[in-house]
Write a protein that holds these residues in place. Structure first.
Motif, PDB file in Angstrom:
ATOM      1  N   VAL A  22       6.332  -1.288   0.340  1.00  0.00           N
ATOM      2  CA  VAL A  22       6.200  -1.789   1.701  1.00  0.00           C
ATOM      3  C   VAL A  22       5.223  -2.945   1.708  1.00  0.00           C
ATOM      4  O   VAL A  22       4.049  -2.796   1.365  1.00  0.00           O
ATOM      5  CB  VAL A  22       5.738  -0.682   2.653  1.00  0.00           C
ATOM      6  CG1 VAL A  22       5.450  -1.251   4.030  1.00  0.00           C
ATOM      7  CG2 VAL A  22       6.815   0.382   2.752  1.00  0.00           C
ATOM      8  N   GLU A  23       5.721  -4.096   2.129  1.00  0.00           N
ATOM      9  CA  GLU A  23       4.922  -5.312   2.204  1.00  0.00           C
ATOM     10  C   GLU A  23       3.893  -5.176   3.325  1.00  0.00           C
ATOM     11  O   GLU A  23       2.708  -5.388   3.119  1.00  0.00           O
ATOM     12  CB  GLU A  23       5.864  -6.478   2.462  1.00  0.00           C
ATOM     13  CG  GLU A  23       5.275  -7.841   2.268  1.00  0.00           C
ATOM     14  CD  GLU A  23       6.342  -8.922   2.425  1.00  0.00           C
ATOM     15  OE1 GLU A  23       6.094 -10.037   1.966  1.00  0.00           O
ATOM     16  OE2 GLU A  23       7.396  -8.647   3.014  1.00  0.00           O
ATOM     17  N   TYR A  24       4.342  -4.829   4.508  1.00  0.00           N
ATOM     18  CA  TYR A  24       3.445  -4.531   5.624  1.00  0.00           C
ATOM     19  C   TYR A  24       4.244  -3.802   6.692  1.00  0.00           C
ATOM     20  O   TYR A  24       5.468  -3.858   6.705  1.00  0.00           O
ATOM     21  CB  TYR A  24       2.808  -5.801   6.200  1.00  0.00           C
ATOM     22  CG  TYR A  24       3.781  -6.776   6.812  1.00  0.00           C
ATOM     23  CD1 TYR A  24       4.299  -7.809   6.040  1.00  0.00           C
ATOM     24  CD2 TYR A  24       4.180  -6.687   8.142  1.00  0.00           C
ATOM     25  CE1 TYR A  24       5.194  -8.711   6.583  1.00  0.00           C
ATOM     26  CE2 TYR A  24       5.071  -7.583   8.694  1.00  0.00           C
ATOM     27  CZ  TYR A  24       5.572  -8.603   7.911  1.00  0.00           C
ATOM     28  OH  TYR A  24       6.457  -9.492   8.451  1.00  0.00           O
ATOM     29  N   GLY A  25       3.548  -3.110   7.548  1.00  0.00           N
ATOM     30  CA  GLY A  25       4.218  -2.363   8.610  1.00  0.00           C
ATOM     31  C   GLY A  25       5.224  -1.384   8.048  1.00  0.00           C
ATOM     32  O   GLY A  25       4.904  -0.586   7.171  1.00  0.00           O
ATOM     33  N   ASN A  26       6.445  -1.435   8.527  1.00  0.00           N
ATOM     34  CA  ASN A  26       7.507  -0.537   8.079  1.00  0.00           C
ATOM     35  C   ASN A  26       8.520  -1.233   7.172  1.00  0.00           C
ATOM     36  O   ASN A  26       9.509  -0.639   6.795  1.00  0.00           O
ATOM     37  CB  ASN A  26       8.272   0.025   9.276  1.00  0.00           C
ATOM     38  CG  ASN A  26       7.452   1.008  10.083  1.00  0.00           C
ATOM     39  OD1 ASN A  26       6.525   0.609  10.779  1.00  0.00           O
ATOM     40  ND2 ASN A  26       7.784   2.280  10.003  1.00  0.00           N
ATOM     41  N   LYS A  27       8.288  -2.492   6.799  1.00  0.00           N
ATOM     42  CA  LYS A  27       9.320  -3.264   6.112  1.00  0.00           C
ATOM     43  C   LYS A  27       9.419  -2.907   4.637  1.00  0.00           C
ATOM     44  O   LYS A  27       8.563  -3.261   3.836  1.00  0.00           O
ATOM     45  CB  LYS A  27       9.039  -4.758   6.266  1.00  0.00           C
ATOM     46  CG  LYS A  27       9.218  -5.282   7.680  1.00  0.00           C
ATOM     47  CD  LYS A  27       8.837  -6.740   7.804  1.00  0.00           C
ATOM     48  CE  LYS A  27       9.794  -7.639   7.065  1.00  0.00           C
ATOM     49  NZ  LYS A  27       9.492  -9.074   7.304  1.00  0.00           N
ATOM     50  N   LEU A  28      10.503  -2.202   4.302  1.00  0.00           N
ATOM     51  CA  LEU A  28      10.771  -1.899   2.902  1.00  0.00           C
ATOM     52  C   LEU A  28      11.388  -3.116   2.224  1.00  0.00           C
ATOM     53  O   LEU A  28      12.237  -3.782   2.802  1.00  0.00           O
ATOM     54  CB  LEU A  28      11.761  -0.734   2.796  1.00  0.00           C
ATOM     55  CG  LEU A  28      11.379   0.589   3.449  1.00  0.00           C
ATOM     56  CD1 LEU A  28      12.538   1.570   3.353  1.00  0.00           C
ATOM     57  CD2 LEU A  28      10.153   1.164   2.786  1.00  0.00           C
ATOM     58  N   PHE A  59      13.531  -3.651  -1.066  1.00  0.00           N
ATOM     59  CA  PHE A  59      14.207  -2.859  -2.082  1.00  0.00           C
ATOM     60  C   PHE A  59      14.366  -3.612  -3.396  1.00  0.00           C
ATOM     61  O   PHE A  59      14.665  -4.814  -3.412  1.00  0.00           O
ATOM     62  CB  PHE A  59      15.597  -2.447  -1.590  1.00  0.00           C
ATOM     63  CG  PHE A  59      15.579  -1.292  -0.633  1.00  0.00           C
ATOM     64  CD1 PHE A  59      15.336  -1.497   0.717  1.00  0.00           C
ATOM     65  CD2 PHE A  59      15.799   0.000  -1.081  1.00  0.00           C
ATOM     66  CE1 PHE A  59      15.310  -0.430   1.596  1.00  0.00           C
ATOM     67  CE2 PHE A  59      15.777   1.074  -0.204  1.00  0.00           C
ATOM     68  CZ  PHE A  59      15.537   0.854   1.138  1.00  0.00           C
ATOM     69  N   ASN A 102       0.782  -1.229   0.000  1.00  0.00           N
ATOM     70  CA  ASN A 102       0.000   0.000   0.000  1.00  0.00           C
ATOM     71  C   ASN A 102       0.813   1.277   0.000  1.00  0.00           C
ATOM     72  O   ASN A 102       0.256   2.370  -0.042  1.00  0.00           O
ATOM     73  CB  ASN A 102      -0.911   0.024   1.238  1.00  0.00           C
ATOM     74  CG  ASN A 102      -2.142  -0.832   1.049  1.00  0.00           C
ATOM     75  OD1 ASN A 102      -2.801  -0.734   0.025  1.00  0.00           O
ATOM     76  ND2 ASN A 102      -2.433  -1.673   2.010  1.00  0.00           N
ATOM     77  N   TYR A 103       2.126   1.143   0.090  1.00  0.00           N
ATOM     78  CA  TYR A 103       2.965   2.336   0.180  1.00  0.00           C
ATOM     79  C   TYR A 103       4.172   2.120  -0.712  1.00  0.00           C
ATOM     80  O   TYR A 103       4.813   1.062  -0.661  1.00  0.00           O
ATOM     81  CB  TYR A 103       3.383   2.559   1.635  1.00  0.00           C
ATOM     82  CG  TYR A 103       4.375   3.674   1.836  1.00  0.00           C
ATOM     83  CD1 TYR A 103       5.619   3.416   2.378  1.00  0.00           C
ATOM     84  CD2 TYR A 103       4.066   4.989   1.493  1.00  0.00           C
ATOM     85  CE1 TYR A 103       6.543   4.425   2.565  1.00  0.00           C
ATOM     86  CE2 TYR A 103       4.984   6.005   1.678  1.00  0.00           C
ATOM     87  CZ  TYR A 103       6.226   5.718   2.214  1.00  0.00           C
ATOM     88  OH  TYR A 103       7.123   6.727   2.398  1.00  0.00           O
TER      89      TYR A 103
END
Lengths: 111, 113
Positions: free
Chosen positions: A93-99, A101, A31-32
């Motif tokens: 971002v898969e979920y939460g804050n996890k980028l 790359f 979503n991000y």
């Protein structure tokens, strides 16, 4: 987990031309969608981001477009300048804050 | 604000040695993470933390330990260095939640011989 691909891996443009880098991701729940710029020997820095409820976002010479249906988003740089030369990373971002790359795109702007 | 700081900037280790890479932030961020960057592979997540006392593994955790005893500090320990751990290591922090900018430290260049 998320699978991220960036294209092209290297891009050379003449100063003043436009550059477009595409990022494809696999997780439809993402979503991000940020883009980071890393100059040689420096740390990555956020340059622009977009959320899934928006299709396009612009900030001066840079823009990001998102196609959630096709699961890709792109970085657009217009009127390129020598200081735009860097490595650019997408990092959905898969979920939460996890980028997660991508492998990066080396952009060279020739003057 | 100093932002995110990392020490040392450079380090050379022999195979089998252990060491700790330090990371600190002064922005009161709940989320902190460690990445390694290898040529042509982007940045890969090693470990992350969503707050003091809480850590979890990322994509490439083997050979590394972390702890988070305070909000400010998030050290990364190499237990027994191997040449495959030669890389540039970046620490990052952000507010907790999706959509917050992650701020990176200046990096530590580690060589294992």
């Amino acid at each position: 987990g998320e699978n991220v691909e960036q294209h092209p891996s290297t891009l050379s443009v003449q100063e003043g031309d436009s550059a477009v880098i595409k990022c494809t991701y696999s997780d439809s729940a993402s979503n991000y969608f940020p883009w980071y710029k890393q100059e040689l020997g420096k740390r990555p820095q956020l340059i622009i981001d977009i959320r899934s409820n928006v299709g396009e976002k612009k900030d001066q010479r840079i823009a990001v477009t998102l196609n959630k249906t096709a699961k890709h988003f792109s970085l657009h740089i217009t009127e390129t300048q020598p200081e735009d030369s860097a490595v650019y990373f997408c990092a959905p971002v898969e979920y939460g804050n996890k980028l997660v790359f991508g492998a990066g795109t080396i952009l060279r702007v020739k003057s | 604000n100093a932002g995110v700081t990392q020490t040392p900037k450079f380090q050379v280790l022999k195979t089998g040695q252990s060491m700790t890479l330090q990371c600190a932030q002064d922005m009161n961020h709940e989320y902190m993470s460690w990445y390694r960057q290898d040529p042509g592979m982007g940045l890969r997540l090693i470990h992350y933390s969503v707050g003091a006392g809480i850590t979890d593994q990322g994509e490439v955790p083997n050979g590394y330990n972390v702890s988070r005893s305070t909000t400010e500090d998030f050290p990364l320990r190499l237990l027994s260095a191997a040449p495959s751990q030669t890389s540039v290591y970046f620490c990052a922090s952000s507010r907790l939640g999706q959509g917050y900018e992650q701020y990176f430290g200046p990096g530590t260049r580690l060589t294992v011989t």
